[in-house]
Design a protein around this motif. Structure first.
Motif, short mmCIF file in Angstrom:
data_model
loop_
_atom_site.label_atom_id
_atom_site.label_comp_id
_atom_site.label_asym_id
_atom_site.label_seq_id
_atom_site.Cartn_x
_atom_site.Cartn_y
_atom_site.Cartn_z
N PRO A 101 -5.31 -4.66 0.15
CA PRO A 101 -3.86 -4.86 0.08
C PRO A 101 -3.31 -4.50 -1.29
CG PRO A 101 -4.93 -6.74 1.13
CD PRO A 101 -6.03 -5.89 0.56
N GLY A 102 -2.22 -3.75 -1.31
CA GLY A 102 -1.59 -3.37 -2.56
C GLY A 102 -2.22 -2.18 -3.26
N ALA A 103 -3.14 -1.49 -2.58
CA ALA A 103 -3.81 -0.34 -3.19
C ALA A 103 -2.91 0.90 -3.17
CB ALA A 103 -5.12 -0.04 -2.46
N ILE A 104 -3.22 1.83 -4.08
CA ILE A 104 -2.51 3.11 -4.15
C ILE A 104 -3.55 4.22 -4.01
CG2 ILE A 104 -1.10 4.64 -5.57
CD1 ILE A 104 -0.07 2.12 -7.02
N LEU A 105 -3.46 5.01 -2.97
CA LEU A 105 -4.37 6.12 -2.75
C LEU A 105 -3.81 7.36 -3.44
CD1 LEU A 105 -6.92 7.28 -1.37
CD2 LEU A 105 -5.48 7.75 0.64
N VAL A 106 -4.57 7.94 -4.35
CA VAL A 106 -4.17 9.14 -5.07
C VAL A 106 -5.06 10.28 -4.57
CG1 VAL A 106 -3.85 10.22 -7.33
CG2 VAL A 106 -3.54 7.74 -7.07
N ASN A 120 0.83 -1.20 0.00
CA ASN A 120 0.00 0.00 0.00
C ASN A 120 0.86 1.25 0.00
OD1 ASN A 120 -1.95 -2.06 0.68
ND2 ASN A 120 -3.28 -0.40 1.36
N GLY A 121 0.47 2.22 -0.83
CA GLY A 121 1.21 3.47 -0.92
C GLY A 121 0.30 4.62 -1.25
N ILE A 122 0.79 5.83 -1.01
CA ILE A 122 0.00 7.05 -1.22
C ILE A 122 0.74 7.98 -2.17
CG2 ILE A 122 -1.04 9.08 -0.10
CD1 ILE A 122 -1.02 7.44 2.52
N ILE A 123 0.02 8.53 -3.14
CA ILE A 123 0.56 9.58 -3.99
C ILE A 123 -0.14 10.87 -3.60
CG2 ILE A 123 0.88 10.42 -6.34
CD1 ILE A 123 0.90 7.55 -7.31
N HIS A 124 0.61 11.80 -3.00
CA HIS A 124 0.07 13.09 -2.58
C HIS A 124 0.14 14.05 -3.77
CE1 HIS A 124 0.01 11.96 1.69
NE2 HIS A 124 1.23 11.45 1.51
N THR A 125 -1.00 14.61 -4.16
CA THR A 125 -1.06 15.40 -5.39
C THR A 125 -1.30 16.89 -5.18
OG1 THR A 125 -3.44 15.01 -5.64
CG2 THR A 125 -1.93 13.41 -6.65
N ARG A 163 1.96 -8.13 7.22
CA ARG A 163 0.59 -7.66 7.00
C ARG A 163 -0.08 -7.36 8.34
NH1 ARG A 163 -1.87 -4.66 3.90
NH2 ARG A 163 -0.40 -5.49 2.39
N GLU A 164 0.25 -8.14 9.39
CA GLU A 164 -0.34 -7.89 10.70
C GLU A 164 0.25 -6.63 11.30
OE1 GLU A 164 1.50 -10.60 10.07
OE2 GLU A 164 -0.05 -12.05 9.55
N LYS A 165 -0.58 -5.86 11.96
CA LYS A 165 -0.13 -4.65 12.64
C LYS A 165 0.32 -4.99 14.05
CE LYS A 165 -3.31 -1.85 9.95
NZ LYS A 165 -4.53 -1.03 9.98
#
Length: 225
Positions: A104-109, A58-63, A220-222
């Motif tokens: 899982p594996g999503a990208i937040l834009v 999982n990752g984030i692209i800040h725009t 994956r577990e926190k």
């Protein structure tokens, strides 16, 4: 108008290991209104080079803006775009974040999660910042604040940039790497380094390439600490 003799300033060092929270300054463009389509193509080429070896995490692209969020989504290769979660306005933010956390594996834009959000552990193992978050000075209120307080614009920009880099680094055993692709970051951080905490400055890594090897993947577990 506080008298400097009435102020005591304290700096507290971060306990988070610096190697778990690198902030890469990668080659890019000056991402502003003067950027051409060719410039943006160069920018996104570098972004995808950074993202590619991190696919599946999982990752984030800040725009910074919704316009750039749509541009980023449209510029993405198909295999990256199908992982992206986009929201068109503030009303869709909560649903987008909830869906992102659950995938899982999503990208937040998004332009809306640079401050005030918590993405610990596998909620965000990497981030890309495609533009330095200079405040929108078209607002009369913002212009009045800038006029009334010397250095307000630069302080606010630094505050938002530091906050964005910390969205995925939330505990001493957490891990999140951030890449900044806007060339404006280099002069801004050099000129206004005194506005940044030492813990942020020590995390900066200047690099000549974007295809950097990722940090080891988290479980994956926190882990609660």
């Amino acid at each position: 108008d506080i008298d400097p003799t009435d102020v005591t300033f304290h700096t507290i060092r971060s306990t988070f290991p610096v190697e778990r929270r690198p902030v890469y300054l990668v080659p890019g463009i000056r991402n502003d209104y003067r950027a051409t389509d060719a410039d943006r193509g160069e920018l996104y080429t570098a972004v995808w080079e950074f993202v590619e070896p991190r696919l599946g995490r999982n990752g984030i692209i800040h725009t910074v803006s919704y316009t750039r969020a749509r541009q980023t989504y449209g510029a993405a290769p198909t295999h990256i775009r199908r992982r992206m979660i986009l929201h068109k306005d503030a009303k869709g933010l909560a649903v987008a974040v909830e869906r992102y956390r659950a995938t899982p594996g999503a990208i937040l834009v998004s332009p809306s999660v640079m401050t005030g959000f918590d993405f610990p552990y596998c909620d965000a193992e990497w981030q890309a910042i495609i533009k330095v978050p200079f405040p929108d000075t078209t607002s009369p209120i913002m212009r009045a604040r800038i006029a009334a307080t010397p250095g307000y614009r630069d302080h606010l920009t630094m505050q938002n940039l530091v906050q964005a880099c910390g969205r995925g680094s939330r505990a001493v055993d957490d891990s999140c790497e951030t890449a900044i692709f806007d060339e404006h970051a280099k002069w801004f951080l050099r000129k206004y380094a005194d506005l940044a905490p030492a813990s942020f400055l020590e995390s900066l890594v200047v690099t000549r390439r974007a295809n950097l090897a990722p940090l080891p993947a988290l479980r994956r577990e926190k882990v609660l600490v």
